[in-house]
Design an enzyme around this catalytic site. Structure first.
Site, short mmCIF file in Angstrom:
data_model
loop_
_atom_site.label_atom_id
_atom_site.label_comp_id
_atom_site.label_asym_id
_atom_site.label_seq_id
_atom_site.Cartn_x
_atom_site.Cartn_y
_atom_site.Cartn_z
N TYR A 124 0.82 -1.21 0.00
CA TYR A 124 0.00 0.00 0.00
C TYR A 124 0.86 1.26 0.00
CZ TYR A 124 -4.02 -2.94 1.36
OH TYR A 124 -5.01 -3.88 1.43
N SER A 149 -13.56 -4.31 0.98
CA SER A 149 -14.48 -3.70 0.01
C SER A 149 -15.95 -3.93 0.37
CB SER A 149 -14.21 -4.22 -1.41
OG SER A 149 -12.97 -3.78 -1.89
N LEU A 203 -18.10 -1.79 0.82
CA LEU A 203 -18.90 -0.80 0.09
C LEU A 203 -18.73 -0.97 -1.42
CD1 LEU A 203 -18.25 2.34 2.34
CD2 LEU A 203 -20.22 0.78 2.37
N GLY A 249 -17.03 1.75 -3.26
CA GLY A 249 -17.81 2.99 -3.27
C GLY A 249 -19.13 2.89 -3.99
N LEU A 262 -21.73 1.12 -3.34
CA LEU A 262 -22.88 1.05 -2.44
C LEU A 262 -23.17 2.37 -1.71
CD1 LEU A 262 -22.31 -2.55 -1.10
CD2 LEU A 262 -24.36 -1.75 -2.30
N THR A 263 -22.30 3.35 -1.85
CA THR A 263 -22.62 4.68 -1.31
C THR A 263 -23.67 5.39 -2.15
OG1 THR A 263 -20.96 5.89 -2.62
CG2 THR A 263 -20.22 4.90 -0.54
N GLY A 264 -23.79 4.96 -3.41
CA GLY A 264 -24.70 5.61 -4.35
C GLY A 264 -24.08 6.76 -5.11
N LYS A 265 -22.81 7.07 -4.82
CA LYS A 265 -22.22 8.28 -5.42
C LYS A 265 -21.95 8.15 -6.91
CE LYS A 265 -17.48 7.11 -3.95
NZ LYS A 265 -16.38 7.53 -3.05
#
Length: 347
Positions: A53, A236, A238, A241, A243-246
């Protein structure tokens, strides 16, 4: 925050785990430190990292930076004992670490010492193999998995060899527990069998992808987890990302992961957006934040050890941390199951 036992180790970890893979690229050192401070303040005691990372992208000049961010926090704060720290040994094909060498008894001492040096600590609580030498079902490889190149005898010999090397690290006090990542049910069962037969470090956890959109874990691995006390560390949760809807309606917010990785690691599909819409509708009907819905649901799973989430701002972090206070009703969970049946495996 609720604590769960890490395998049979006696170590207890918070039900939510702070992921760190953006620290050193999308996030500065100061931002990473602010996230650690806030997470500990809210009851998290578990941080996950890896020698490779930060990501997005992984690059030769950035690998190891995230561990350095954490190490600088330990040195500055003096709070090492408050954290259960997990890191990972990169494997075959990761060219920026040991020229892409596979995991072996030869690579383990170098990898562990490098992580300890960057992390400015004497020990790592949970040391994980990032992916198996023989290959993995993860990252959409389940659609075309080909085991024809596997050599069972060589795989088992490798497992025994590396377990013996890990035992030496335990004996030195460098690591406390051993975990897998991106593993299968067969692979985990073999690691367990060999460790028990030989009296070597026992697998405490498996870090695999898991979310409302990715439920590969729900069958054989789920049963293994429960019966063998090898909890899932879900990454993961989400769905990068989604599943945030963004990202709904073609949106691509500035600085979001999609601006750096357009396919979201193969997760960006038409079916995925339809599935996300179903979960967003459930959240809206029940007055729930979609991030908290997704994380809270993961925490209800009977095999869950901890749910690893990341954030690129303290604001995002605060929303995610709120999931620890969310209790999902039976109605919500039934609607989630119905949505899963309607939208299985969307990527």
């Amino acid at each position: 925050m609720k604590k769960n036992r890490l395998g049979r180790t006696g170590i207890e970890v918070s039900a939510l785990c702070l992921g760190s893979m953006t620290w050193g690229s999308q996030n500065t050192t100061a931002e990473g430190h602010a996230q650690i401070d806030r997470a500990l303040e809210r009851g998290i005691n578990f941080i996950d990292t890896a020698e490779m990372y930060p990501v997005n992208p992984v690059a030769k000049d950035t690998i190891g930076r995230t561990e350095k961010v954490i190490g600088d926090w330990f040195a500055k704060s003096g709070r090492r004992e408050e954290v259960i720290l997990a890191s990972k040994h990169s494997g075959e094909g990761m060219a920026h670490a040991r020229d892409g060498a596979p995991i072996s008894s030869k690579t383990i001492p170098e990898a562990v010492e490098g992580s300890l040096r960057r992390l400015k600590t004497d020990y790592i609580d949970l040391y994980q193999f990032h992916w198996p030498n023989r290959g993995s079902y993860m990252f959409r490889q389940n659609w075309s998995f080909d085991p024809s190149g596997q050599d069972r005898a060589a795989t088992l010999a490798h497992m025994e060899d590396t377990l013996e090397a890990l035992q030496k690290q335990v004996d030195k006090g460098n690591i406390r527990a051993f975990g897998l990542s991106n593993e299968s049910a067969w692979g985990t069962a073999q690691w367990l069998r060999l460790s028990e037969d030989k009296g070597l470090p026992r697998v405490a956890s498996i870090q695999n992808e898991y979310s409302l959109l990715c439920r590969l874990y729900d069958t054989d691995l789920a049963e293994l987890s429960v019966n063998e006390d090898v909890g899932l560390l879900a990454f993961s949760p989400l769905a990068a990302g989604l599943l945030t809807g963004k990202y709904q309606g073609g949106a691509m917010p500035d600085g979001s992961r999609m601006t750096l990785n357009e396919s979201l690691g193969g997760r960006k599909t038409k079916r995925a957006f339809k599935a996300v819409e179903a979960y967003l509708d459930i959240a809206a009907r029940h007055g729930l934040d979609p991030v908290q819905l997704a994380l809270a649901w993961c925490m209800t799973r009977p095999f869950m050890g901890s749910v690893i989430f990341g954030a690129t701002s303290v604001g995002q972090l605060d929303v995610a941390l709120g999931a620890a206070e969310v209790a999902l009703s039976d109605d919500v969970r039934e609607e989630i199951d119905a949505a899963h049946r309607a939208h299985p495996m969307p990527f």
